[in-house]
Design a protein around this motif. Structure first.
Motif, mmCIF file in Angstrom:
data_model
loop_
_atom_site.group_PDB
_atom_site.id
_atom_site.type_symbol
_atom_site.label_atom_id
_atom_site.label_comp_id
_atom_site.label_asym_id
_atom_site.label_seq_id
_atom_site.Cartn_x
_atom_site.Cartn_y
_atom_site.Cartn_z
ATOM 1 N N ALA A 179 15.117 5.461 10.889
ATOM 2 C CA ALA A 179 16.151 6.226 10.201
ATOM 3 C C ALA A 179 16.906 5.322 9.233
ATOM 4 C CB ALA A 179 17.110 6.833 11.219
ATOM 5 N N GLY A 180 17.253 5.830 8.062
ATOM 6 C CA GLY A 180 17.994 5.064 7.072
ATOM 7 C C GLY A 180 17.109 4.257 6.134
ATOM 8 N N SER A 181 15.793 4.329 6.317
ATOM 9 C CA SER A 181 14.872 3.582 5.452
ATOM 10 C C SER A 181 14.990 4.035 4.000
ATOM 11 C CB SER A 181 13.430 3.780 5.916
ATOM 12 O OG SER A 181 13.203 3.079 7.105
ATOM 13 N N THR A 182 14.615 3.110 3.099
ATOM 14 C CA THR A 182 14.775 3.329 1.661
ATOM 15 C C THR A 182 13.404 3.268 0.981
ATOM 16 O OG1 THR A 182 14.953 0.965 1.308
ATOM 17 C CG2 THR A 182 17.006 2.152 1.754
ATOM 18 N N PRO A 183 13.333 3.567 -0.314
ATOM 19 C CA PRO A 183 12.055 3.453 -1.019
ATOM 20 C C PRO A 183 11.415 2.055 -0.893
ATOM 21 C CG PRO A 183 13.593 4.686 -2.349
ATOM 22 C CD PRO A 183 14.363 4.186 -1.161
ATOM 23 N N VAL A 184 12.245 1.009 -0.763
ATOM 24 C CA VAL A 184 11.692 -0.348 -0.601
ATOM 25 C C VAL A 184 10.926 -0.448 0.721
ATOM 26 C CG1 VAL A 184 12.230 -2.806 -0.400
ATOM 27 C CG2 VAL A 184 13.540 -1.367 -1.992
ATOM 28 N N ASP A 185 11.524 0.089 1.795
ATOM 29 C CA ASP A 185 10.843 0.099 3.089
ATOM 30 C C ASP A 185 9.533 0.872 3.000
ATOM 31 O OD1 ASP A 185 12.858 -1.174 4.939
ATOM 32 O OD2 ASP A 185 14.087 0.429 4.082
ATOM 33 N N PHE A 186 9.610 2.030 2.321
ATOM 34 C CA PHE A 186 8.424 2.862 2.162
ATOM 35 C C PHE A 186 7.310 2.083 1.472
ATOM 36 C CE2 PHE A 186 5.904 5.668 -0.593
ATOM 37 C CZ PHE A 186 5.353 6.522 0.346
ATOM 38 N N ALA A 187 7.658 1.423 0.347
ATOM 39 C CA ALA A 187 6.648 0.706 -0.444
ATOM 40 C C ALA A 187 5.948 -0.369 0.400
ATOM 41 C CB ALA A 187 7.298 0.070 -1.671
ATOM 42 N N PHE A 188 6.731 -1.176 1.148
ATOM 43 C CA PHE A 188 6.118 -2.247 1.949
ATOM 44 C C PHE A 188 5.355 -1.701 3.156
ATOM 45 C CE2 PHE A 188 8.957 -5.030 -0.483
ATOM 46 C CZ PHE A 188 8.068 -6.069 -0.782
ATOM 47 N N THR A 189 5.733 -0.502 3.627
ATOM 48 C CA THR A 189 5.011 0.102 4.744
ATOM 49 C C THR A 189 3.644 0.605 4.289
ATOM 50 O OG1 THR A 189 7.071 0.775 5.790
ATOM 51 C CG2 THR A 189 5.087 1.913 6.516
ATOM 52 N N VAL A 190 3.595 1.203 3.103
ATOM 53 C CA VAL A 190 2.321 1.726 2.603
ATOM 54 C C VAL A 190 1.345 0.567 2.393
ATOM 55 C CG1 VAL A 190 1.166 2.898 0.684
ATOM 56 C CG2 VAL A 190 3.369 3.737 1.512
ATOM 57 N N HIS A 191 1.784 -0.450 1.675
ATOM 58 C CA HIS A 191 0.946 -1.628 1.455
ATOM 59 C C HIS A 191 1.811 -2.736 0.872
ATOM 60 C CE1 HIS A 191 -2.444 -4.139 0.281
ATOM 61 N NE2 HIS A 191 -3.152 -3.400 1.124
ATOM 62 N N SER A 192 1.624 -3.979 1.315
ATOM 63 C CA SER A 192 2.476 -5.062 0.827
ATOM 64 C C SER A 192 2.361 -5.192 -0.695
ATOM 65 C CB SER A 192 2.114 -6.373 1.512
ATOM 66 O OG SER A 192 0.765 -6.666 1.254
ATOM 67 N N SER A 193 1.157 -4.937 -1.221
ATOM 68 C CA SER A 193 0.986 -5.084 -2.664
ATOM 69 C C SER A 193 1.841 -4.067 -3.431
ATOM 70 C CB SER A 193 -0.482 -4.932 -3.051
ATOM 71 O OG SER A 193 -0.896 -3.613 -2.836
ATOM 72 N N LEU A 194 2.027 -2.894 -2.825
ATOM 73 C CA LEU A 194 2.855 -1.878 -3.474
ATOM 74 C C LEU A 194 4.300 -2.377 -3.544
ATOM 75 C CD1 LEU A 194 2.549 0.943 -4.700
ATOM 76 C CD2 LEU A 194 3.157 1.918 -2.491
ATOM 77 N N GLY A 195 4.739 -3.057 -2.509
ATOM 78 C CA GLY A 195 6.089 -3.612 -2.479
ATOM 79 C C GLY A 195 6.315 -4.630 -3.579
ATOM 80 N N TYR A 196 5.304 -5.488 -3.818
ATOM 81 C CA TYR A 196 5.459 -6.544 -4.823
ATOM 82 C C TYR A 196 5.342 -6.022 -6.257
ATOM 83 C CZ TYR A 196 5.293 -9.829 -0.961
ATOM 84 O OH TYR A 196 5.579 -10.499 0.182
ATOM 85 N N PHE A 197 4.858 -4.810 -6.410
ATOM 86 C CA PHE A 197 4.762 -4.213 -7.753
ATOM 87 C C PHE A 197 5.783 -3.091 -7.942
ATOM 88 C CE2 PHE A 197 0.828 -6.480 -7.443
ATOM 89 C CZ PHE A 197 0.508 -6.839 -8.744
ATOM 90 N N LEU A 198 6.718 -3.016 -6.984
ATOM 91 C CA LEU A 198 7.708 -1.939 -7.018
ATOM 92 C C LEU A 198 8.608 -2.040 -8.246
ATOM 93 C CD1 LEU A 198 9.473 0.314 -5.796
ATOM 94 C CD2 LEU A 198 10.464 -1.374 -4.275
ATOM 95 N N ASN A 199 8.585 -0.987 -9.065
ATOM 96 C CA ASN A 199 9.435 -0.943 -10.243
ATOM 97 C C ASN A 199 10.574 0.047 -10.034
ATOM 98 O OD1 ASN A 199 10.439 -1.380 -12.776
ATOM 99 N ND2 ASN A 199 8.947 -0.050 -13.800
ATOM 100 N N THR A 200 10.222 1.340 -9.988
ATOM 101 C CA THR A 200 11.222 2.358 -9.662
ATOM 102 C C THR A 200 10.635 3.321 -8.645
ATOM 103 O OG1 THR A 200 10.440 3.631 -11.543
ATOM 104 C CG2 THR A 200 12.480 2.376 -11.857
#
Ligand code: MN
Length: 493
Positions: free
Chosen positions: A417-438
């Motif tokens: 609970a309380g997770s943000t788009p950043v948490d989502f991005a790193f949960t889906v795949h670490s590479s998605l987290g490192y390319f997170l723009n908006t």
């Protein structure tokens, strides 16, 4: 045949002592007026659907607010009624139920369909409902929709049937509502696997006919033996559900050979109390021998995870057929057929001051930790027996520590609970987290610190180049994955 308000009212009065008929009629009139001129694909006036859902809810033993919310459940979507209007007219509780029922109604089967995905989708459903009454209203709604699939477009037919089979029927099962689960499955089956359905019907027909004749004989004999021993019990036969028969036929050891299936017709012996179950088992085994190897299952001593209790024994009858006999107490029977809904009946009865013997006979549940949310669904009676009744008890908080969100592909992710788009991005795949723009939530660009909610659709817009996570993200991220990824990269500098 369409349902009238009087049908609803008589069921409501029969199942519940504290119904205000006049108030209920007021809600009915409001809903009728709003749905005036609208028709279902079957040609019936739309209000007949609302009445069906409300009558089902009343039949399950739920109270005034739930029945009213059931009558109103489609007024926001179909007639543009605002939740605030419902709140002004009928109060906060009913308005909350209608609002939640509408939110949950938006959860749709989409994306991949592996077991993890489906289980997360079911959890999302429950997490968004927040209240067990909302889950029950949605199940009653689905029961009617899937029984009236005939008139609608083929593609929609299939989607609704599939969703019913994969999301709603398992939810009914987790609620311990065996009868509803069987109904939902059997109604969906012909729309999803039309050829297999035809095949099952054909192959089963002669066997069902023989079974039926044979079972009449078996029931007769059991009644005689029980009478001889002065034991009071109900004895009845029940034909096996079609979809459950189909699934059994597909098991490798059965390999589509119907002659290997012994519970086409099962016999049920229902006793007033638990002790008689074992006495009856003894009497039956004295008269008919249990079949070797496939013999006895004692789900009274070891209940199934959803709380189901019964003794199952397979015996050779006088003609040499193997017959399955299920022995259970009245309380266990009610629990197996109506599950969570039965708990409401108890709760309501207790609230109305009714002395209910069954209330005292607690039913034990054994569930694994992983199934704590199922425990909360199935273990309703325990809670009701332990604490004073209040609206709080209807609240489902076993999943309140989690949220469930969709990816654009339709996959469902389980986050704290309380997770943000950043948490989502790193949960889906670490590479998605490192390319997170908006990030977009439900189609709108949002700040990366925005807390997500169950049911949100989250889309990550990637940058062209790999980017360094910002240290400031540590102030709002909730998952270990995101936290350690941010730390790791920003510590290097
Ligand atoms: Mn509806």
């Amino acid at each position: 045949m369409s349902i009238h308000f009087d049908d609803l009212l008589s069921v409501a009065h029969e199942k519940n002592q504290g119904i205000d008929g006049k108030r209920l009629h007021g809600v009915f009139e409001f809903a009728s007026e709003k749905h005036l001129g609208q028709v279902r694909q079957t040609g019936e006036p739309y209000i007949s659907h609302s009445l069906f859902v409300a009558k089902t809810i009343a039949d399950w033993g739920l109270g005034q607010s739930s029945i009213e919310a059931a009558l109103l459940h489609d007024t926001p979507d179909m007639a543009g009624v605002l939740i605030t209007e419902i709140q002004d007219k009928f109060g906060q509780e009913v308005a909350d139920l209608v609002e939640a029922a509408n939110k949950v109604g938006q959860v749709k089967l989409r994306g991949s369909r592996n077991e993890d995905f489906l289980e997360n989708l079911r959890k999302m459903f429950v997490a968004m409902a927040k209240d067990i009454r909302v889950v029950l209203i949605r199940l009653a709604d689905r029961l009617h929709n899937v029984s009236t699939l005939e008139g609608i477009a083929l593609s929609k037919q299939k989607r609704i049937a599939l969703e019913t089979l994969e999301v709603y029927a398992p939810l009914a099962e987790r609620l311990g509502m065996g009868k509803l689960k069987g109904e939902l499955e059997d109604l969906s089956f012909p729309f999803i696997y039309p050829e297999e359905y035809q095949w099952v019907m054909e192959v089963a027909k002669p066997h069902f006919k023989y079974s039926e004749e044979n079972i009449g004989d078996v029931i007769q004999k059991i009644r005689q033996q029980l009478a001889k021993n002065n034991i009071k019990a109900r004895v009845e036969g029940r034909p096996k559900r079609k979809y459950s028969l189909y699934k059994k036929l597909l098991r490798p050891e059965i390999d589509r050979d119907i002659s290997l299936i012994h519970d086409l017709m099962a016999v049920r012996v229902i006793t007033p109390d638990t002790n008689s179950c074992y006495t009856i088992l003894g009497i039956i085994h004295q008269y008919w021998k249990p079949a070797p190897n496939i013999g006895i299952s004692d789900f009274i001593a070891q209940p199934k995870p959803n709380g189901y209790q019964s003794i199952h024994t397979k015996v050779f009858d006088n003609r040499g057929n193997i017959v399955e006999i299920q022995i259970r107490s009245e309380a266990m029977h009610e629990q197996a057929e109506y599950g969570a809904a039965a708990h409401f009946a108890y709760a309501q009865a207790k609230m109305a001051g009714v002395e209910d013997e069954k209330l005292e006979k607690g039913i034990g549940f054994k569930v694994t930790e992983k199934m704590s949310w199922v425990n909360q669904l199935a273990g309703w009676k325990q809670q009701v027996a332990d604490t004073a009744e209040s609206v709080k008890q209807y609240k489902l908080d076993a999943l309140s520590e989690h949220i469930y969100v969709f990816s654009p592909k339709g996959d469902v992710f389980d986050l704290p609970a309380g997770s943000t788009p950043v948490d989502f991005a790193f949960t889906v795949h670490s590479s998605l987290g490192y390319f997170l723009n908006t990030a977009k939530v439900n189609g709108r660009v949002v700040p990366l610190s925005t807390p997500l909610h169950s049911g949100d659709l989250v889309e990550i817009i990637k940058s062209k180049q790999k980017r360094k996570p910002s240290r400031s993200w540590l102030q709002f991220v909730k998952t270990t994955k995101a936290r350690s990824a941010v730390r790791k990269v920003s510590d290097k500098n």
